[in-house]
Design a protein around this motif. Structure first.
Motif, PDB file in Angstrom:
ATOM      1  N   LYS A  56       0.762  -1.216  -0.005  1.00 36.07           N
ATOM      2  CA  LYS A  56       0.047   0.072   0.088  1.00 36.07           C
ATOM      3  C   LYS A  56       0.912   1.295  -0.043  1.00 36.07           C
ATOM      4  N   ARG A  71       3.086   5.971   2.433  1.00 35.05           N
ATOM      5  CA  ARG A  71       1.845   5.155   2.651  1.00 35.05           C
ATOM      6  C   ARG A  71       0.988   5.895   3.352  1.00 35.05           C
ATOM      7  N   LYS A  72      -0.220   6.091   3.032  1.00 35.69           N
ATOM      8  CA  LYS A  72      -1.430   6.547   3.642  1.00 35.69           C
ATOM      9  C   LYS A  72      -0.920   8.041   3.924  1.00 35.69           C
ATOM     10  N   LYS A  73      -0.099   8.897   2.934  1.00 31.76           N
ATOM     11  CA  LYS A  73       0.188  10.170   3.075  1.00 31.76           C
ATOM     12  C   LYS A  73       1.316  10.352   4.177  1.00 31.76           C
TER      13      LYS A  73
END
Length: 107
Positions: A56, A71-73
């Motif tokens: 991710k 990942r996820k900002k």
């Protein structure tokens, strides 16, 4: 041939896993003979893309010889630091980036 090259690039972009990349590698070797370094680097880049997606990770970037993964900002760090590349050539650097990615847990 430009058409063949475009078709190969499309198939490479469509590969979704390591098995698909290995099938392409075998097929291209059978069809074109030994693969030159730039083609191996394309395959390696595709593998980095696949490994990043599994984890991710939305962005893989090398800046000032440091690997920055998002990942996820959020930027991922190893021991409070960005992993540093030690390899000198592009093919070695790509392998090093892959190694950094493989150390990250699947999410």
């Amino acid at each position: 041939d430009a058409r063949t090259r475009i078709a190969c690039h499309r198939r490479l972009a469509a590969a979704e896993d390591q098995g698909g990349l290995e099938n392409l590698r075998r097929e291209w070797r059978d069809r074109f003979g030994p693969l030159p370094g730039p083609v191996e680097n394309l395959l390696l880049t595709a593998r980095i893309r696949i490994e990043a997606a599994l984890r991710k990770i939305s962005l893989v970037e090398v800046r000032d010889r440091r690997v920055r993964l998002t990942r996820k900002k959020e930027l991922l760090q190893e021991g409070g630091r960005f992993p540093r590349l030690t390899a000198s050539g592009p093919d070695s650097s790509l392998r090093e980036v892959l190694t950094v990615l493989e150390k990250i847990s699947l999410e």
